[in-house]
Each structure stands twice: as C-alpha cells, then as structure tokens.
Design a protein around this motif. Structure first.
Motif, PDB file in Angstrom:
ATOM      1  N   LEU A 179      25.268 -20.029   4.038  1.00  0.00           N
ATOM      2  CA  LEU A 179      25.564 -19.200   5.195  1.00  0.00           C
ATOM      3  C   LEU A 179      26.441 -18.035   4.734  1.00  0.00           C
ATOM      4  N   ASP A 180      25.940 -16.804   4.866  1.00  0.00           N
ATOM      5  CA  ASP A 180      26.639 -15.604   4.395  1.00  0.00           C
ATOM      6  C   ASP A 180      27.210 -14.868   5.598  1.00  0.00           C
ATOM      7  N   CYS A 181      28.538 -14.742   5.640  1.00  0.00           N
ATOM      8  CA  CYS A 181      29.233 -14.150   6.787  1.00  0.00           C
ATOM      9  C   CYS A 181      29.681 -12.714   6.522  1.00  0.00           C
ATOM     10  N   GLU A 182      29.419 -12.178   5.346  1.00  0.00           N
ATOM     11  CA  GLU A 182      29.928 -10.853   4.997  1.00  0.00           C
ATOM     12  C   GLU A 182      29.032  -9.752   5.561  1.00  0.00           C
ATOM     13  N   LEU A 183      29.645  -8.720   6.150  1.00  0.00           N
ATOM     14  CA  LEU A 183      28.950  -7.525   6.601  1.00  0.00           C
ATOM     15  C   LEU A 183      29.272  -6.374   5.646  1.00  0.00           C
ATOM     16  N   ASN A 184      28.435  -5.327   5.673  1.00  0.00           N
ATOM     17  CA  ASN A 184      28.538  -4.266   4.660  1.00  0.00           C
ATOM     18  C   ASN A 184      29.833  -3.464   4.741  1.00  0.00           C
ATOM     19  N   TRP A 185      30.564  -3.519   5.848  1.00  0.00           N
ATOM     20  CA  TRP A 185      31.796  -2.728   5.974  1.00  0.00           C
ATOM     21  C   TRP A 185      33.057  -3.562   5.758  1.00  0.00           C
ATOM     22  N   HIS A 186      32.931  -4.839   5.536  1.00  0.00           N
ATOM     23  CA  HIS A 186      34.111  -5.703   5.410  1.00  0.00           C
ATOM     24  C   HIS A 186      35.021  -5.264   4.262  1.00  0.00           C
ATOM     25  N   ARG A 187      34.436  -4.934   3.108  1.00  0.00           N
ATOM     26  CA  ARG A 187      35.266  -4.585   1.944  1.00  0.00           C
ATOM     27  C   ARG A 187      35.965  -3.244   2.104  1.00  0.00           C
ATOM     28  N   ALA A 188      35.457  -2.391   2.993  1.00  0.00           N
ATOM     29  CA  ALA A 188      36.092  -1.089   3.218  1.00  0.00           C
ATOM     30  C   ALA A 188      37.183  -1.156   4.277  1.00  0.00           C
ATOM     31  N   SER A 189      37.297  -2.278   4.960  1.00  0.00           N
ATOM     32  CA  SER A 189      38.273  -2.411   6.039  1.00  0.00           C
ATOM     33  C   SER A 189      39.620  -2.878   5.498  1.00  0.00           C
ATOM     34  N   GLN A 190      40.667  -2.483   6.187  1.00  0.00           N
ATOM     35  CA  GLN A 190      42.024  -2.902   5.857  1.00  0.00           C
ATOM     36  C   GLN A 190      42.431  -4.072   6.761  1.00  0.00           C
ATOM     37  N   GLY A 191      43.395  -4.830   6.301  1.00  0.00           N
ATOM     38  CA  GLY A 191      44.013  -5.838   7.148  1.00  0.00           C
ATOM     39  C   GLY A 191      43.184  -7.071   7.428  1.00  0.00           C
ATOM     40  N   LEU A 192      42.159  -7.348   6.623  1.00  0.00           N
ATOM     41  CA  LEU A 192      41.367  -8.552   6.828  1.00  0.00           C
ATOM     42  C   LEU A 192      41.963  -9.707   6.027  1.00  0.00           C
ATOM     43  N   THR A 193      41.781 -10.923   6.518  1.00  0.00           N
ATOM     44  CA  THR A 193      42.405 -12.076   5.864  1.00  0.00           C
ATOM     45  C   THR A 193      41.351 -13.057   5.343  1.00  0.00           C
ATOM     46  N   ASP A 194      41.081 -14.133   6.085  1.00  0.00           N
ATOM     47  CA  ASP A 194      40.227 -15.206   5.581  1.00  0.00           C
ATOM     48  C   ASP A 194      38.974 -15.385   6.442  1.00  0.00           C
ATOM     49  N   TYR A 195      37.945 -15.931   5.787  1.00  0.00           N
ATOM     50  CA  TYR A 195      36.734 -16.348   6.493  1.00  0.00           C
ATOM     51  C   TYR A 195      36.882 -17.832   6.840  1.00  0.00           C
ATOM     52  N   SER A 196      36.693 -18.158   8.103  1.00  0.00           N
ATOM     53  CA  SER A 196      36.782 -19.545   8.560  1.00  0.00           C
ATOM     54  C   SER A 196      35.433 -19.979   9.126  1.00  0.00           C
ATOM     55  N   PHE A 197      34.911 -21.091   8.595  1.00  0.00           N
ATOM     56  CA  PHE A 197      33.647 -21.649   9.074  1.00  0.00           C
ATOM     57  C   PHE A 197      33.933 -22.912   9.883  1.00  0.00           C
ATOM     58  N   TYR A 198      33.338 -22.973  11.078  1.00  0.00           N
ATOM     59  CA  TYR A 198      33.517 -24.110  11.962  1.00  0.00           C
ATOM     60  C   TYR A 198      32.167 -24.750  12.269  1.00  0.00           C
ATOM     61  N   ARG A 199      32.153 -26.070  12.386  1.00  0.00           N
ATOM     62  CA  ARG A 199      30.971 -26.786  12.880  1.00  0.00           C
ATOM     63  C   ARG A 199      31.140 -26.932  14.388  1.00  0.00           C
ATOM     64  N   VAL A 200      30.157 -26.445  15.136  1.00  0.00           N
ATOM     65  CA  VAL A 200      30.202 -26.491  16.596  1.00  0.00           C
ATOM     66  C   VAL A 200      29.354 -27.661  17.066  1.00  0.00           C
ATOM     67  N   TRP A 201      29.977 -28.584  17.797  1.00  0.00           N
ATOM     68  CA  TRP A 201      29.287 -29.779  18.262  1.00  0.00           C
ATOM     69  C   TRP A 201      28.695 -29.553  19.653  1.00  0.00           C
ATOM     70  N   GLU A 202      27.881 -30.501  20.089  1.00  0.00           N
ATOM     71  CA  GLU A 202      27.194 -30.349  21.373  1.00  0.00           C
ATOM     72  C   GLU A 202      28.162 -30.306  22.545  1.00  0.00           C
ATOM     73  N   ASN A 203      29.317 -30.960  22.415  1.00  0.00           N
ATOM     74  CA  ASN A 203      30.310 -30.941  23.497  1.00  0.00           C
ATOM     75  C   ASN A 203      31.238 -29.732  23.426  1.00  0.00           C
ATOM     76  N   LYS A 204      30.831 -28.716  22.606  1.00  0.00           N
ATOM     77  CA  LYS A 204      31.566 -27.439  22.468  1.00  0.00           C
ATOM     78  C   LYS A 204      32.854 -27.560  21.664  1.00  0.00           C
ATOM     79  N   THR A 205      33.161 -28.721  21.118  1.00  0.00           N
ATOM     80  CA  THR A 205      34.318 -28.817  20.241  1.00  0.00           C
ATOM     81  C   THR A 205      33.939 -28.322  18.849  1.00  0.00           C
ATOM     82  N   GLU A 206      34.943 -27.977  18.047  1.00  0.00           N
ATOM     83  CA  GLU A 206      34.701 -27.408  16.722  1.00  0.00           C
ATOM     84  C   GLU A 206      35.519 -28.135  15.662  1.00  0.00           C
ATOM     85  N   THR A 207      34.953 -28.182  14.473  1.00  0.00           N
ATOM     86  CA  THR A 207      35.631 -28.763  13.315  1.00  0.00           C
ATOM     87  C   THR A 207      35.652 -27.742  12.186  1.00  0.00           C
ATOM     88  N   LEU A 208      36.838 -27.468  11.633  1.00  0.00           N
ATOM     89  CA  LEU A 208      36.956 -26.516  10.531  1.00  0.00           C
ATOM     90  C   LEU A 208      36.311 -27.096   9.281  1.00  0.00           C
TER      91      LEU A 208
END
Length: 246
Positions: A106-135
C-alpha cells in the motif's frame, strides 16, 4: 501575485544578469547604452511575467488534495514564509487486489509530499467493520508492505500523513481484496521408483515443435538407411561372380 518561490526568483535574476552582461560586454556608451538598457528592462519585465505565470500554473500549491505547507518569498519584504495550501484532506480511495500468499503493498505517497514543509509520519490503520481502528505501522516510510497475505488480511486500511500542527495533511483509504490462489495447470503425480524413494514427475504439455522436429529427423534417418541398403543390394547383385570351374 505578491509571493513567488525561490526557484522562480533565481531564474529571473539569472536572466537579468545575463542580459546586463551582454550589454556591458558590447562597450556601448551614451544614448545608445540607455536605449539598450531600457529595451533590456522591457524584455526582462515580460520574461518575469512569463516566469510568474508558469509558477502560478505549475508550482503554486500543486496539491490537488490535502494540506501542503509551501515555502514562498513575499515580494514586499523579500522574506521567506510558509504558506498553507488548504484543500480537502480526503485524497480518495484505492482498490487493491492481491492474490493469496503474495505480498500486499500500500503506497500512501503523493507527488507533492516531498516538496511540502512540516510533514511528520505516515500512519497506517486497519479499519474494522464496527468502525474501530488498529494502528498497523507508523514512520517515515510511505509504504505498508505485508508478505504472504491471507483471507484475514482483506478489508479496509486508512493511511494518514501527519503535520507539525498535529493535524492530518492527507488521508487515503485502501480497500484490499485477497484473491484465491491460482490453480496450477501442471499436475504432480507421485511415482514410486524404489522402496522408500518417491520421485516427483512433472507432466507438462507436449511441445508440438519439438515433436515435429523429432519426427522429421526420424524420417530422414529411416530414408537414408533404406537408400543405403538398396545401394548395397544393387552392388551385391551386379558385382562379377567367379566361375566355379576356373
């Protein structure tokens, strides 16, 4: 527009200095020098307008979604400041299909991300059927890779890119579908060759070209053998025989 990026200003400055050097190298003086200088300024004004238009169309806030922090130079004080390009943080959904026991990427990078300032971390979550999420993962790597996926890995994943302001820059959803393993066309029967020894034999589809070549070679060898035998027979019967009385 009152602000420009640094590459645009550098391009305009370099063009101005090159034209000025061209005039001074000609060693013109007096009224002719003034005319050349005014003509050069007129040309540079048009060039700067073209550079500004190109910056506005191609480089100013190039993000189609999300929050981009772009460093620009304000023309009234020639100081650098961070400009927030605010657009919808929802950058859409991605449909991903992967076969069982293969690697999921799963690739989350967009073409302008590296040119932007002030970005931190990429966080991936698993979304369950009951709308809860797990990092699942968090870090500088914009790619989530999971080897040898199974049916339990199918579902929805959410990627969020953070900023120094503790607000998301982009959000992307991935809908993963795990396909069953493909059935191999080749069969693998087991053949027992000796007590306690099992040999695996692969039955592959016959190669038509190879079979045809072998057939032609066999016909050629058979034809040569028949001709040779015929010639030998003819020679045997035509050779002179000795008279038994002599």
């Amino acid at each position: 527009m009152k602000q420009k990026d640094e590459p645009t200003l550098q391009k305009a400055s370099w063009s101005f200095l090159m034209d000025l050097k061209r005039i001074t190298d000609t060693e013109v003086k007096g009224e002719l020098f003034v005319k050349e200088l005014f003509w050069m300024l007129h040309q540079q004004k048009e060039s700067f307008a073209n550079y500004s238009a190109q910056f506005l169309n191609e480089f100013y806030c190039p993000n189609k979604c999300g929050l981009m922090l772009q460093t620009l130079i304000w023309c009234n004080n020639c100081e650098k400041e961070v400009h927030a390009c605010r657009k919808s943080k929802d950058c859409g959904e991605r449909q991903v299909e992967v076969q069982q026991m293969q690697d999921m990427i799963l690739d989350c990078e967009l073409n302008w991300h590296r040119a932007s300032q002030g970005l931190t971390d990429y966080s991936f979550y698993r979304v369950w059927e009951n709308k809860t999420e797990t990092l699942v993962s968090k870090g500088k790597d914009p790619i989530l890779a999971k080897p040898m996926v199974g049916p339990e890995d199918a579902g929805t994943y959410r990627c969020e890119l953070g900023t120094v302001n503790n607000s998301p820059a982009t959000i992307i959803h991935f809908h993963v579908k795990v396909l069953p393993k493909t059935i191999q066309e080749e069969t693998m029967p087991l053949t027992i060759t000796a007590p306690g020894v099992i040999t695996t034999v692969l039955h592959q589809a016959p190669n038509t070209d190879k079979m045809l070549k072998r057939h032609l070679i066999w016909l050629l060898i058979s034809g040569v053998a028949v001709v040779t035998a015929g010639i030998a027979t003819v020679i045997f019967f035509l050779r002179p025989r000795k008279d038994p009385e002599s």
